[in-house]
Motif scaffolding. Structure first.
Motif, PDB file in Angstrom:
ATOM      1  N   ILE A 426       0.850  -1.200   0.000  1.00  0.00           N
ATOM      2  CA  ILE A 426       0.000   0.000   0.000  1.00  0.00           C
ATOM      3  C   ILE A 426       0.872   1.232   0.000  1.00  0.00           C
ATOM      4  CG2 ILE A 426      -1.690   1.299   1.325  1.00  0.00           C
ATOM      5  CD1 ILE A 426      -2.703  -1.376   2.408  1.00  0.00           C
ATOM      6  N   SER A 427       1.899   1.198   0.819  1.00  0.00           N
ATOM      7  CA  SER A 427       2.791   2.340   0.913  1.00  0.00           C
ATOM      8  C   SER A 427       3.485   2.610  -0.414  1.00  0.00           C
ATOM      9  CB  SER A 427       3.809   2.065   2.012  1.00  0.00           C
ATOM     10  OG  SER A 427       4.782   3.053   2.013  1.00  0.00           O
ATOM     11  N   SER A 428       3.845   1.548  -1.142  1.00  0.00           N
ATOM     12  CA  SER A 428       4.589   1.762  -2.375  1.00  0.00           C
ATOM     13  C   SER A 428       3.712   2.312  -3.489  1.00  0.00           C
ATOM     14  CB  SER A 428       5.242   0.455  -2.828  1.00  0.00           C
ATOM     15  OG  SER A 428       4.260  -0.401  -3.363  1.00  0.00           O
ATOM     16  N   ILE A 429       2.402   2.140  -3.377  1.00  0.00           N
ATOM     17  CA  ILE A 429       1.504   2.781  -4.356  1.00  0.00           C
ATOM     18  C   ILE A 429       1.445   4.277  -4.092  1.00  0.00           C
ATOM     19  CG2 ILE A 429      -0.885   2.914  -5.141  1.00  0.00           C
ATOM     20  CD1 ILE A 429      -1.196   0.020  -4.666  1.00  0.00           C
ATOM     21  N   ASP A 430       1.636   4.650  -2.842  1.00  0.00           N
ATOM     22  CA  ASP A 430       1.616   6.049  -2.424  1.00  0.00           C
ATOM     23  C   ASP A 430       0.279   6.706  -2.764  1.00  0.00           C
ATOM     24  OD1 ASP A 430       2.540   8.335  -1.284  1.00  0.00           O
ATOM     25  OD2 ASP A 430       3.622   9.039  -3.038  1.00  0.00           O
ATOM     26  N   PRO A 431      -0.828   6.121  -2.352  1.00  0.00           N
ATOM     27  CA  PRO A 431      -2.106   6.766  -2.636  1.00  0.00           C
ATOM     28  C   PRO A 431      -2.357   7.920  -1.663  1.00  0.00           C
ATOM     29  CG  PRO A 431      -2.488   4.770  -1.381  1.00  0.00           C
ATOM     30  CD  PRO A 431      -1.009   4.929  -1.494  1.00  0.00           C
ATOM     31  N   ILE A 432      -2.841   9.004  -2.196  1.00  0.00           N
ATOM     32  CA  ILE A 432      -3.229  10.125  -1.344  1.00  0.00           C
ATOM     33  C   ILE A 432      -4.746  10.159  -1.351  1.00  0.00           C
ATOM     34  CG2 ILE A 432      -3.081  12.611  -1.005  1.00  0.00           C
ATOM     35  CD1 ILE A 432      -0.467  11.054  -0.597  1.00  0.00           C
ATOM     36  N   MET A 433      -5.331   9.881  -0.192  1.00  0.00           N
ATOM     37  CA  MET A 433      -6.768   9.670  -0.182  1.00  0.00           C
ATOM     38  C   MET A 433      -7.543  10.933  -0.550  1.00  0.00           C
ATOM     39  SD  MET A 433      -6.635   6.627   0.204  1.00  0.00           S
ATOM     40  CE  MET A 433      -8.362   6.194   0.165  1.00  0.00           C
ATOM     41  N   GLY A 434      -6.971  12.079  -0.315  1.00  0.00           N
ATOM     42  CA  GLY A 434      -7.637  13.307  -0.741  1.00  0.00           C
ATOM     43  C   GLY A 434      -7.843  13.327  -2.244  1.00  0.00           C
ATOM     44  N   GLY A 435      -6.887  12.759  -2.969  1.00  0.00           N
ATOM     45  CA  GLY A 435      -7.031  12.684  -4.413  1.00  0.00           C
ATOM     46  C   GLY A 435      -7.925  11.545  -4.838  1.00  0.00           C
ATOM     47  N   VAL A 436      -7.878  10.449  -4.087  1.00  0.00           N
ATOM     48  CA  VAL A 436      -8.683   9.289  -4.450  1.00  0.00           C
ATOM     49  C   VAL A 436     -10.172   9.617  -4.310  1.00  0.00           C
ATOM     50  CG1 VAL A 436      -9.247   6.930  -3.839  1.00  0.00           C
ATOM     51  CG2 VAL A 436      -6.888   7.672  -3.784  1.00  0.00           C
TER      52      VAL A 436
END
Lengths: 438, 174, 171
Positions: A426-436
């Protein structure tokens, strides 16, 4: 007590019998319609594991390593992940609806809060979309300033990835180092825009203010300060056996799978696809800069780390070039339609005052049309789809956020791995939930 | 036994002061990062601003071990029940800091998706303004909370301080 | 790829070059597909080398009926917009499909690009477009029991009136 009773129901992971075949295959990490030989056989994940022997566990939305409010449901056979499903929406802010209520001149304020680690990119893509419909040519200096700020922002965003990625795999000191370096860039941002985050600096027609006196020295100081620290990260993480054990061959995704899922940015490049909009479909003045596109080989978590680390080096090189190339001139377009009169003129001219007042109360009108603009953001392709009906407010504004699309790679990456690796993946995808969730 | 038998220096005081002193100096926050403010909250905990100076560097992942919930960011309708559940899982005494305008009042997002202020869901002790509040602002809020703990009651905190927007906590702390 | 698809793609391209329409979509390549030809057009583009589907979103044209469309395209309330990207050709193309209010359904592109899963769920959740053959068409951003589709134009912003009243003075 006003507690809103809600349930997520169908969004959650269902039992295998209740799940449709396609969805089941997807949760098992199969990406359909791939060339022969690449297709994942859905059966090979859970051979001989009956449903009564597995366990569905829930991770998040309140979990320290899910980067905000991501929720992942996992079906486990012991320690092995059989299938997984990301559940999102816990940060849905209705920004696209809000955008329809805000004038173009106010729009940057809203979009900057979408992907809050790369605010400059959000503002830029919105502004470029509006300018394309307006048919306004932004002064060269403004474009160069945008590029400078974007590359600095890219470094800051990747530094935060370094920090959180390190923390997620257990390198707590990396967390502190990443933050320490990020503060150097944030203090420059604060000097230029007045804010550490959510800058609202790039606006349709240019940027909000010119760069402050002596900005070259500040930027060059950053360029001198960061690379030695990146070498430190190399010493701390890149060659370190524990870190490599935790990230190598973890969360592997192939190039075909990444393309089929629409993944962009470091995920795609780590899988070996040299695709970077800055290089391949140059926008602004990126064709005048010399830089390399960093590409990985194995598409695992370590490659994604390495791609981002080296992208920071490339960005620092680009920033050095940009400092020499920023021309003199206006920092916003001298078009009375979109740009308010200078502050000094308002004191002496009634017309300027009226003009200023009208611009900020009524906004400017944008011709009817629709446009899609894309730029390369730290996490991939950031696209803005803007529909105008000729009024002063966007009719529809849709942001194509890379985190939202990249998150779909999660089932593919998690399949067959250990649940302990889920955090690293999950960390390596680096998702920013504000953008998701927007 | 008389005090004259002791060979070291000593301080006398009442138990309440001691309890409040202990509580004030080791407030452990729960990680409840939601949005942009969470990044600033983490920045506050990192080296430059160093929340450890206030005995607060230990961000606990488990609400059972936390005293303070810093609600950092906008709270969506979908997230509200989760927030309430995490709050209910925290042990008394517990405090809530509403960080940023979105958490405090909905901020600039007055629309269908957001809860207009977390004080509709949990009682809030300190509201920290800003979008997002800088680390200094958050630290000011934390110091204000420390002062609140130092001067407050230890047994009937809610009723006496008037904190929590007038909400009562029925069945909380189970 | 069938011949009819090529023919259709070319005619649609011709429709796009009308000056009036081109001004509304500055410098960008737009195709209009009908609901029936939607899958074939997108499939044809995939075969032509458009190997990435970068974005799929829906627009509600309820309060903006007079938009510029090429001849022969009947405006409907909803429009689904698909953005494709070709890495080999370095080109983008946008496919717009009109979806009527009475029957807001469209075939899913999941079999062509599994990456459309989340995007189509988002369009369903926020705009109420039903994608047939989608593997798991549930709400993605809003809670499961939410009523209505928030991005529709007849759905209010949901603004809560803000009260302004004098705060009790602290001094």
């Amino acid at each position: 007590m006003t507690v809103h009773e809600t349930f997520e129901g169908g969004q959650e992971m269902k039992g295998r019998d209740d799940t449709g075949l396609k969805e089941l295959a997807r949760e098992k990490g199969a990406v359909l319609r791939l060339p022969e030989g690449v297709t994942v056989d859905p059966a090979d994940v859970d051979v001989e594991v009956g449903e009564d022997e597995t366990m569905i566990i829930n991770m998040g939305p309140q979990h320290p390593s899910t980067h905000g409010v991501l929720r992942v449901m996992l079906e486990l056979d012991g320690e092995t992940v059989l299938r997984s499903k990301p559940v999102i929406g816990y940060l849905h802010t209705g920004m696209e609806k809000n955008q329809e209520e805000l004038m173009y001149i106010q729009g940057s304020t809203n979009v900057t809060r979408m992907d809050y680690l790369s605010p400059i990119f959000n503002e830029t893509v919105f502004s470029v979309a509006v300018e394309t419909l307006l048919d306004v040519q932004v002064p060269d200096r403004a474009t160069w300033i945008r590029m400078l700020m974007m590359e600095l922002n890219r470094v800051a965003s990747h530094l935060l990835f370094m920090a959180t990625n390190g923390m997620d795999v257990g390198a707590i000191s990396m967390m502190l180092y990443g933050w320490r370096e990020r503060e150097i860039i944030l203090s420059f941002f604060e000097k230029v825009t007045g804010l550490r985050m959510n800058h609202n600096y790039v606006r349709p027609g240019g940027v909000a203010a010119d760069l402050p006196e002596g900005w070259q020295d500040d930027v060059l100081d950053i360029c001198d300060a960061i690379p030695p620290r990146l070498a430190e990260y190399d010493d701390l993480l890149t060659g370190q056996p524990i870190f490599r054990e935790r990230t190598e061959q973890v969360g592997v995704i192939t190039a075909d799978q990444a393309l089929a899922l629409g993944a962009t940015g470091p995920i795609l490049r780590a899988a070996g696809v040299p695709w970077d909009l800055r290089k391949d479909m140059p926008y602004m003045f990126y064709d005048q800069l010399e830089f390399d596109v960093v590409v990985g080989t194995y598409g695992d978590a370590f490659d994604r780390y390495a791609v981002r680390l080296n992208e920071m080096r490339e960005s620092i090189n680009m920033i050095r070039q940009i400092v020499d190339l920023v021309p003199a001139g206006d920092y916003r377009v001298q078009d009375k339609k979109v740009t308010p009169p200078p502050r000094a003129r308002i004191d002496e001219s009634m017309e300027a005052l009226i003009h200023h007042f009208k611009l900020f109360t009524e906004g400017f009108k944008v011709p009817t049309g629709e446009v899609y603009v894309a730029i390369e953001q730290p996490r991939g392709e950031l696209g803005a789809y803007l529909v105008s009906d000729g009024s002063a407010k966007p009719y529809r504004f849709h942001m194509r956020d890379p985190s939202f699309v990249n998150l779909q790679c999660l089932p593919v990456m998690l399949r067959g791995g250990f649940v302990a690796d889920a955090v690293a993946v999950i960390s390596s995808i680096d998702p920013i939930m504000g953008g998701v969730d927007r | 036994m008389g005090l004259e038998d002791l060979s070291h220096n000593f301080i006398t005081g009442n138990l309440e002061t001691l309890v409040k002193w202990a509580r004030r100096n080791s407030v452990w926050p729960a990680t409840f990062g939601l949005a942009c403010c969470a990044i600033e909250m983490m920045a506050t905990g990192a080296a430059n601003y160093d929340l450890a100076r206030f005995g607060m560097e230990v961000f606990r992942a488990s609400p059972r071990q936390a005293d303070l919930m810093i609600v950092a960011g906008r709270l969506s309708q979908k997230m509200a029940p989760v927030l309430r559940q995490v709050y209910d899982q925290m042990m008394e005494p517990k405090w809530v800091i509403s960080m940023g305008v979105c958490a405090s009042s909905g901020g600039m997002f007055n629309n269908y998706a957001l809860v207009q202020g977390v004080d509709q869901v949990v009682p809030v002790d300190i509201y920290v303004p800003g979008c997002p509040p800088g680390p200094q602002t958050l630290m000011h809020g934390i110091i204000t909370l420390h002062e609140l703990i130092r001067t407050g009651e230890i047994m009937q905190r809610r009723q006496s301080s008037g904190a929590g927007a007038g909400l009562t906590l029925e069945g909380a702390g189970r | 790829m069938s011949d009819s698809t090529v023919e259709q793609t070319e005619t649609e391209t011709a429709a796009e070059t009308e000056p009036e329409t081109a001004a509304a979509t500055p410098g960008q390549h737009v195709l209009h597909a009908t609901r029936e030809s939607y899958l074939d057009v997108v499939k044809g583009l995939q075969d032509e080398g458009y190997d990435m589907l970068v974005d799929l979103c829906a627009v509600d044209y309820l309060s903006h009926p007079g938009r510029v469309l090429p001849n022969g395209v009947e405006p409907e309330r909803f429009e689904v917009v698909v953005n494709l990207l070709s890495r080999p050709l370095r080109k983008r193309v946008r496919v717009r499909v009109q979806v009527p209010d009475a029957d807001p359904t469209l075939p899913s592109l999941f079999d062509l690009w599994p990456g459309t899963e989340a995007m189509e769920r988002e369009a369903f959740d926020l705009m109420g477009i039903v994608f047939t053959d989608h593997p798991d068409l549930t709400r993605i951003l809003m809670p499961e029991d939410w009523e209505g589709h928030p991005l529709r134009k007849d759905y209010g912003v949901g603004r809560v009136p803000v009260q302004f009243k004098a705060a009790p003075s602290t001094r």
